[in-house]
Design an enzyme around this catalytic site. Structure first.
Site, short mmCIF file in Angstrom:
data_model
loop_
_atom_site.label_atom_id
_atom_site.label_comp_id
_atom_site.label_asym_id
_atom_site.label_seq_id
_atom_site.Cartn_x
_atom_site.Cartn_y
_atom_site.Cartn_z
N GLN A 97 -1.64 0.75 7.47
CA GLN A 97 -2.12 1.89 6.71
C GLN A 97 -2.30 1.59 5.24
OE1 GLN A 97 1.60 4.70 5.96
NE2 GLN A 97 1.62 3.91 8.07
N HIS A 99 -2.81 3.98 1.24
CA HIS A 99 -2.74 5.28 0.59
C HIS A 99 -3.73 5.35 -0.57
CE1 HIS A 99 0.80 5.74 3.00
NE2 HIS A 99 1.45 4.79 2.35
N GLU A 134 4.87 4.12 -2.83
CA GLU A 134 6.15 4.09 -2.14
C GLU A 134 6.82 2.74 -2.33
OE1 GLU A 134 5.11 3.02 2.45
OE2 GLU A 134 4.47 4.99 1.76
N HIS A 263 -0.61 -2.09 4.42
CA HIS A 263 0.75 -2.51 4.74
C HIS A 263 1.18 -1.93 6.08
CE1 HIS A 263 1.11 1.40 2.71
NE2 HIS A 263 2.17 1.60 3.48
N ARG A 282 -5.38 5.13 8.14
CA ARG A 282 -4.89 4.10 9.05
C ARG A 282 -5.95 3.02 9.30
NH1 ARG A 282 -2.72 8.94 10.25
NH2 ARG A 282 -0.45 8.98 10.38
#
Length: 400
Positions: A97, A99, A134, A263, A282
């Site tokens: 995926q 972001h 993240e 990642h 994804r």
């Protein structure tokens, strides 16, 4: 300060044993993937107050944001806790995926809202208008994929498998410039004929399993790819993963995952922190929707080292994991029995999580709260706390 009661999410990829072992509880036999600590409306932590035995943390914050978060954090991020802390336990690989950045998230969310796409629709890409940087910190050896290898290295890895149907991808990877080579290869993999790709994956995995057992520079990576295919047979994400760096974190090491970085987590237990967002595009290793054109627009095709982080120690005993964003700040304290108490800055809200031993929190008025492994607490802004005991504590807060 308030002890948190947290929700464990039973996603299918979760380990059945890792979180119970940390908490000292009996496994249920069901996967336990993530334990959420924070005020995310999807599964807010709960606290006991003078007026309520079980109050969701988001409701507690909504009732008086300035008292809970402090004026600097409210001015900077609004009247909400801008991060979500998790314990993540991967028993099988998560989806590959990426972001979006903040501008992409705002634009994508506004577009899908204007087109009336239901927020829970399977083909929806943007669940909110926020970005989702993240970081994962390993508590045990932790396997993952992070960022692109240099394409020539990926070409070497793919060619060594000896699979004829992979040769066109290796040829694409040797083209220049590197970013265009990576873009064209990923697009070709994700748009290939499904049946042909399933056959390619099966043949590639047989070769990868064989090469994983032999000495060589890619042995660990081949083993990881074989594991991916075991869980996602025939998935084009297995070939897409061969474009990425395979990473094995040792306990205490971390990965920061910024916008546009592809990642996947493969196996292990870690402490994860992120900005409050559900935005995920994804790339594979999933039965869920893959929007290839939007994915190619969001991914940053920048090869390089995955950038393993190690904490930097301060004289005050704080071990800080440096990141380039302000929505979260994660650090660690190793508390020695009988050692000097560690005083925590009280300007911002914080969540404290014990991962080893026991940690005693003592407030300025003498109140105490003992945390065992897997237990956590919310400390509102302006409440000064000291740490003592004998164990390891992670501290999650914000930068203002």
């Amino acid at each position: 300060m308030y002890r948190l009661t947290n929700t464990v999410r039973p996603y299918a990829w979760g380990s059945t044993t890792a979180i119970p072992e940390l908490l000292g509880t009996e496994p249920t036999g069901e996967p336990q993937a993530e334990m959420w600590m924070g005020a995310h409306p999807g599964a807010p932590s709960r606290i006991a107050t003078d007026t309520a035995a079980e109050l969701p943390l988001n409701q507690f914050i909504d009732a008086d944001p300035l008292a809970a978060l402090g004026a600097p954090a409210v001015d900077r991020f609004g009247p909400r806790l801008p991060f979500l802390l998790k314990i993540l336990a991967a028993g099988s690989p998560l989806s590959l995926q990426v972001h979006p950045d903040l501008a992409q998230a705002k634009a994508g969310f506004a577009d899908e809202e204007s087109r009336g796409i239901p927020i829970n629709a399977g083909h929806r890409n943007y669940k909110d208008a926020n970005h989702k940087p993240e970081m994962i910190v390993a508590l045990v050896p932790f396997d993952g994929l992070c960022g692109f290898r240099h394409p020539a290295e990926s070409a070497d890895l793919i060619e060594a498998l000896g699979v004829d149907s992979l040769k066109p991808y290796a040829d694409l990877l040797r083209a220049h410039p590197e970013d265009a080579a990576l873009r064209e290869t990923l697009a070709a993999v994700l748009t290939a004929d499904h049946e042909a790709m399933a056959a390619t994956v099966a043949e590639a995995v047989q070769a990868a399993a064989r090469l994983a057992a032999e000495p060589g520079p890619f042995a660990d990576a081949y083993a990881a790819y074989a594991s991916l295919a075991h869980h996602y047979p025939g998935d084009p994400g297995v070939i897409a993963a061969m474009l990425l760096n395979h990473v094995r974190l040792q306990p205490g090491e971390a990965l920061y995952l910024g916008a546009g970085v592809p990642h996947a987590y493969i196996d292990g237990l870690g402490v994860e922190i992120m900005a409050n967002s559900d935005n995920v595009l994804r790339c594979g290793l999933t039965p869920k929707h893959v929007d290839v054109p939007e994915l190619l627009r969001i991914v940053r095709f920048e090869p390089g080292d995955p950038g393993i982080l190690r904490p930097e120690s301060s004289p005050e005993g704080e071990e800080l994991y440096e990141t380039p964003i302000d929505e979260f700040r994660l650090s660690r304290y190793a508390i020695a029995p009988g050692g000097t108490p560690r005083s925590l800055d009280d300007r911002t809200p914080q969540i404290l999580l014990c991962t080893e031993g026991s940690v005693l929190l003592t407030s300025a008025d003498g109140a105490e709260l003992l945390l065992a492994p897997g237990q956590s607490a919310f400390v509102p802004a302006a409440e000064r706390v000291q740490l003592t005991g004998g164990g390891t504590a992670f501290r999650a807060t914000v930068v203002v």
